[in-house]
Design a protein around this motif. Structure first.
Motif, PDB file in Angstrom:
ATOM      1  N   GLU A  51     -10.978 -44.319  -0.604  1.00  0.00           N
ATOM      2  CA  GLU A  51     -12.118 -44.964  -1.249  1.00  0.00           C
ATOM      3  C   GLU A  51     -13.461 -44.456  -0.738  1.00  0.00           C
ATOM      4  O   GLU A  51     -14.397 -44.282  -1.512  1.00  0.00           O
ATOM      5  CB  GLU A  51     -12.019 -46.474  -1.056  1.00  0.00           C
ATOM      6  N   ASP A  52     -13.568 -44.177   0.546  1.00  0.00           N
ATOM      7  CA  ASP A  52     -14.851 -43.768   1.108  1.00  0.00           C
ATOM      8  C   ASP A  52     -15.320 -42.418   0.581  1.00  0.00           C
ATOM      9  O   ASP A  52     -16.510 -42.154   0.523  1.00  0.00           O
ATOM     10  CB  ASP A  52     -14.757 -43.709   2.636  1.00  0.00           C
ATOM     11  N   ALA A  61     -14.686 -49.198 -11.214  1.00  0.00           N
ATOM     12  CA  ALA A  61     -13.432 -49.396 -11.952  1.00  0.00           C
ATOM     13  C   ALA A  61     -12.540 -50.416 -11.246  1.00  0.00           C
ATOM     14  O   ALA A  61     -11.883 -51.241 -11.892  1.00  0.00           O
ATOM     15  CB  ALA A  61     -12.715 -48.061 -12.104  1.00  0.00           C
ATOM     16  N   LYS A  62     -12.501 -50.369  -9.938  1.00  0.00           N
ATOM     17  CA  LYS A  62     -11.692 -51.326  -9.181  1.00  0.00           C
ATOM     18  C   LYS A  62     -12.187 -52.750  -9.406  1.00  0.00           C
ATOM     19  O   LYS A  62     -11.390 -53.681  -9.621  1.00  0.00           O
ATOM     20  CB  LYS A  62     -11.750 -50.976  -7.693  1.00  0.00           C
ATOM     21  N   LEU A  63     -13.504 -52.926  -9.370  1.00  0.00           N
ATOM     22  CA  LEU A  63     -14.078 -54.253  -9.604  1.00  0.00           C
ATOM     23  C   LEU A  63     -13.802 -54.726 -11.028  1.00  0.00           C
ATOM     24  O   LEU A  63     -13.520 -55.911 -11.256  1.00  0.00           O
ATOM     25  CB  LEU A  63     -15.585 -54.217  -9.336  1.00  0.00           C
ATOM     26  N   ALA A  64     -13.866 -53.821 -12.005  1.00  0.00           N
ATOM     27  CA  ALA A  64     -13.576 -54.197 -13.393  1.00  0.00           C
ATOM     28  C   ALA A  64     -12.132 -54.663 -13.536  1.00  0.00           C
ATOM     29  O   ALA A  64     -11.850 -55.616 -14.283  1.00  0.00           O
ATOM     30  CB  ALA A  64     -13.846 -53.003 -14.309  1.00  0.00           C
ATOM     31  N   GLY A 201     -24.599 -52.132 -14.899  1.00  0.00           N
ATOM     32  CA  GLY A 201     -25.514 -52.430 -13.809  1.00  0.00           C
ATOM     33  C   GLY A 201     -24.998 -53.553 -12.928  1.00  0.00           C
ATOM     34  O   GLY A 201     -25.051 -53.468 -11.694  1.00  0.00           O
ATOM     35  N   ASP A 202     -24.448 -54.603 -13.555  1.00  0.00           N
ATOM     36  CA  ASP A 202     -23.877 -55.714 -12.779  1.00  0.00           C
ATOM     37  C   ASP A 202     -22.689 -55.247 -11.942  1.00  0.00           C
ATOM     38  O   ASP A 202     -22.553 -55.623 -10.768  1.00  0.00           O
ATOM     39  CB  ASP A 202     -23.443 -56.840 -13.724  1.00  0.00           C
ATOM     40  N   GLU A 206     -22.612 -55.331  -7.771  1.00  0.00           N
ATOM     41  CA  GLU A 206     -21.592 -56.104  -7.060  1.00  0.00           C
ATOM     42  C   GLU A 206     -20.671 -55.197  -6.257  1.00  0.00           C
ATOM     43  O   GLU A 206     -20.275 -55.522  -5.130  1.00  0.00           O
ATOM     44  CB  GLU A 206     -20.785 -56.932  -8.056  1.00  0.00           C
ATOM     45  N   SER A 207     -20.331 -54.041  -6.829  1.00  0.00           N
ATOM     46  CA  SER A 207     -19.454 -53.109  -6.127  1.00  0.00           C
ATOM     47  C   SER A 207     -20.090 -52.611  -4.835  1.00  0.00           C
ATOM     48  O   SER A 207     -19.434 -52.573  -3.783  1.00  0.00           O
ATOM     49  CB  SER A 207     -19.131 -51.921  -7.046  1.00  0.00           C
ATOM     50  N   LEU A 208     -21.366 -52.256  -4.887  1.00  0.00           N
ATOM     51  CA  LEU A 208     -22.047 -51.748  -3.694  1.00  0.00           C
ATOM     52  C   LEU A 208     -22.310 -52.844  -2.680  1.00  0.00           C
ATOM     53  O   LEU A 208     -22.430 -52.578  -1.479  1.00  0.00           O
ATOM     54  CB  LEU A 208     -23.352 -51.059  -4.091  1.00  0.00           C
ATOM     55  N   SER A 209     -22.446 -54.080  -3.150  1.00  0.00           N
ATOM     56  CA  SER A 209     -22.650 -55.181  -2.203  1.00  0.00           C
ATOM     57  C   SER A 209     -21.348 -55.520  -1.475  1.00  0.00           C
ATOM     58  O   SER A 209     -21.362 -55.937  -0.318  1.00  0.00           O
ATOM     59  CB  SER A 209     -23.182 -56.414  -2.933  1.00  0.00           C
TER      60      SER A 209
END
Length: 786
Positions: A51-52, A61-64, A201-202, A206-209
């Protein structure tokens, strides 16, 4: 027998089982569609360990996929909405990545990932536009193999598109050179086309947070999302705008007039000339005056196109040069009246001939020069334009290059001063403009004195003042406004389809502030509110023209007073420029120059020095009338002093290790001193003391290129930005590649300037001249009748 102890039977059995499990694991990592019997030499790593090092799309994509699992019980209306469809298709991308499906891996590979050189300004994680666009959506319905089992999908669930997300980064140790958007990070995502920009954008935020990028954790970056935009362009968004319709109609009208004018010239006018001359024989005066192509008709004066209306006119055959930059047929030996009548054009013919492509091309590329002309001006102008194109090649690259810090590191080198101090190229043009204004004015005044004309009244001078301003305005404005319209539409298009974010939003600013350009006052406003930022020069030049015209008309009655006013303005400008430099603590390093454009570079009160020096040089050239008796030692001394003026200004502070006070003196005097060095070059060329320098600057090949300088100045930033914005990867500052790019820019710029000259510049000048001459003839006729 060996003394080594043999393992017991139980351990041997465990060893064999471990080997069998390893073999089974290796066989199981074969790619989808590869038979299990095919050997695989790389074990499949887990997604968690990868992942890194993967693009930002991985986390999105993982968050979706997680959101899709959470929304299994959501309503059908949500699932059918753009947001729900986006989540579903992005979850499918995650599934494809997890199963190593080629189409999903291509989407991942086409998305931006952190690259090297971030600390030197690489803010572009752009991926591959072409790879993303090449992916075809999968066919609808299940795809079965021969035994009836389902195959893995061979493409994304729907159409995909490149999206660009922009972030502001704070708290990084990245080196900056104080140009706009230095802290703007651009990240490309190859995502389903159906995704709304707000949804992506959302997901990004959220992914970066949840899991910061390795670079964020390492450097302590704080990323703030600015926005997400799709690069899928919808033509109707541009075509529906009124400005597009206006420009399309204008270009269609111009092209129609070019076709009509060319047809009239070739099919009607030239045969008429041939018929008129053949009856009198090929040796007739009229035939000699027309030329073989009939491009020089009686009563049709050919203006030699020149940005500053210089004195270099064609001297072809028996043509004469006039004091107003015109070609006039020599009628000392007039042909018979009947012959002139047969070759005379009507008003419509005059109008159409202004748009004739063959005639105007002949005018542009005519290299013959008149005896009264200052031919060295052509070489000086072309070289100055080449210098401007060179520095613009680097300057306009700042929005698109991934190693901006290199420019700051190398800017202090000795030879690099040619680029670092290239603002002096603009001062060269100010000098030329002031010189030609003064030279042509006083040449005309000298001829009027020889004709013993009556002294002009105050009213006549006022009328002459406004007439000169009107001619200047009509000379510059039509071409200027056409290019402004092109810039507006061109940048509107690139703002939709380019990876890059432009710091100068011409598509927004020009629609709001174009009226400042047409009034030539945009240099009084900040660069953020300036349409065509490089057009500040035209506003300054127009304002200097107004002041210079006033001083010259004043000098015809009060010469000493006009000189006193000129000297006061010159001294005041130097003092004010030095004072501004001092109070700002300005040191002319590259980053300081870029930061002080609005304060020290654009305002007219800091740039008028070379223009006034040029005006004085023009008067002196007319006064000397080509004669200046100097000894060889004096000539050498003046060449040394003049060369020192230019060399010291250009290379004198290359290390930039000077105090604020010394910097203030340099800034106050440098541009005026540069003008003094140019003044000696021109005077030496006019009086026969320049030798090989005059031969180089007066080379006939510079003449056509010099005539195309105005269009080249207007177009070169547009063309450069268009080339840079068309790239799907960031540019890199490197000497030899940039040298090749500069040469390419020069060729493209002058070719496009020739096209622009045929379309707008030359016809507008010829129409203006024809109108002015017609008014003059009507006044003469009325005078004779009274």
């Amino acid at each position: 027998m060996s003394s080594r102890r043999q393992p017991p039977g139980r351990l041997r059995l465990l060893h064999v089982l471990a080997v069998l499990c390893l073999v089974a694991g290796v066989r199981s990592v074969a790619a989808p569609g590869v038979p299990n019997g095919t050997a695989s030499y790389a074990p499949r790593p887990s997604l968690a360990t990868m992942e890194d090092g993967l693009p930002v799309l991985f986390g999105v994509a993982k968050l979706a996929a997680e959101r899709k699992r959470e929304s299994l019980g959501a309503s059908e209306s949500y699932k059918a909405s753009p947001e729900g469809t986006c989540i579903s298709e992005m979850a499918d991308v995650w599934r494809g990545i997890a199963e190593r499906e080629l189409w999903a891996l291509k989407m991942l590979d086409a998305s931006g990932t952190p690259g090297s050189g971030f600390l030197w300004g690489n803010n572009y994680w752009l991926g591959s536009f072409s790879m993303c666009r090449s992916l075809e959506p999968r066919a609808k319905g299940a795809v079965l193999n021969g035994n009836g089992s389902a195959l893995s999908p061979q493409g994304p669930p729907g159409e995909v598109e490149i999206f660009v997300a922009t972030f502001r980064h704070r708290g990084s140790p990245q080196e900056h050179i104080r140009v706009p958007n230095e802290d703007l990070l651009s990240v490309a995502l190859c995502a389903p086309n159906v995704c709304p920009e707000e949804t992506l954008g959302d997901l990004l935020e959220e992914s970066l947070s949840q899991r910061a990028l390795p670079l964020q954790r390492l450097l302590g970056l704080r990323l703030q999302l600015e926005g997400v935009r799709s690069l899928r362009w919808h033509p109707e968004t541009l075509i529906s705008k009124p400005k597009f319709g206006i420009m399309a109609f204008l270009i269609f009208l111009i092209v129609f007039l070019l076709v009509a004018g060319t047809y009239y010239d070739v099919a009607i006018w030239r045969p008429a000339l041939k018929k008129a001359t053949s009856s009198k024989g090929e040796s007739s005066d009229l035939s000699r005056k027309m030329g073989s192509d009939g491009s020089r008709p009686v009563d049709v004066e050919l203006l030699v196109v020149d940005t500053n209306q210089n004195g270099c006119q064609s001297n072809n055959g028996r043509a004469l040069t006039t004091s107003k930059g015109m070609m006039a047929v020599d009628l000392n030996n007039k042909p018979p009246k009947q012959e002139i009548k047969e070759a005379r054009q009507g008003a419509l013919g005059h109008f159409l001939m202004c748009f004739s492509v063959p005639r105007n091309t002949t005018t542009i590329f005519d290299t013959f020069l008149g005896e009264d002309s200052v031919c060295a001006i052509h070489g000086l102008r072309f070289m100055g334009m080449g210098w401007i194109i060179m520095v613009h090649t680097v300057y306009f690259l700042s929005d698109y290059c991934d190693n901006k810090a290199v420019a700051l590191r190398k800017a202090d080198g000795f030879m690099v001063q040619v680029v670092s101090n290239a603002t002096l190229s603009v001062d060269t043009f100010f000098f030329i403009s002031g010189f030609l204004l003064s030279y042509l004015f006083y040449k005309d005044e000298a001829k009027n004195k020889l004709k013993e004309q009556k002294k002009e009244t105050f009213k006549a001078k006022v009328n002459k003042f406004f007439l000169m301003l009107l001619r200047r305005f009509m000379r510059l404005t039509p071409t200027y406004m056409v290019v402004l319209g092109i810039v507006d539409i061109n940048m509107s298009w690139y703002n939709k389809v380019s990876f890059f974010t432009m710091s100068e939003r011409a598509d927004v600013v020009c629609s709001k502030y174009w009226w400042r350009n047409i009034l030539y006052i945009n240099n009084f406003f900040s660069r953020e509110e300036m349409c065509m930022s490089w057009s500040w020069y035209l506003s300054n030049d127009m304002q200097f023209f107004v002041l210079g015209t006033f001083l010259m008309l004043l000098s015809t009655s009060y010469f000493v007073l006009s000189i006193i006013i000129l000297v006061i303005i010159l001294i005041s400008s130097s003092v004010l420029t030095g004072y501004i430099s001092y109070i700002y603590g300005y040191i002319p390093t590259l980053d300081e120059q870029l930061a002080m454009l609005n304060v020290l570079y654009d305002p007219p009160w800091t740039r008028i020095g070379p223009y006034l020096v040029g005006m004085c040089t023009g008067y002196l050239a007319v006064y000397l009338n080509g004669k200046l008796n100097l000894s060889k030692k004096t000539t050498i001394l003046l060449w040394v002093l003049g060369s020192l003026c230019n060399i010291i200004v250009l290379f004198g502070i290359y290390e930039r290790d000077i105090s604020v006070t010394a910097s203030a003196f340099y800034v106050a005097l440098s541009r005026t001193v540069w003008g003094l060095g140019l003044a000696w070059i021109i005077i030496a060329c006019c009086t026969g003391h320049a030798g090989i320098i005059n031969s180089i600057l007066s080379f006939g090949g510079w003449v056509p290129l010099s005539r195309l300088t105005y269009g080249a100045y207007l177009l070169n930033p547009v063309l450069m930005n268009s080339i840079y914005l068309s790239s799907e990867s960031a540019w890199h500052i490197d000497f030899l590649p940039l040298a090749a790019v500069f040469l390419g820019h020069t060729c493209i710029t002058y070719f496009c300037s020739y096209v622009l000259s045929l379309l707008v510049e030359t016809p507008s000048i010829l129409l203006m001249r024809w109108f002015v001459q017609g008014s003059g003839r009507r006044k003469q006729l009325r005078g004779r009748e009274t």
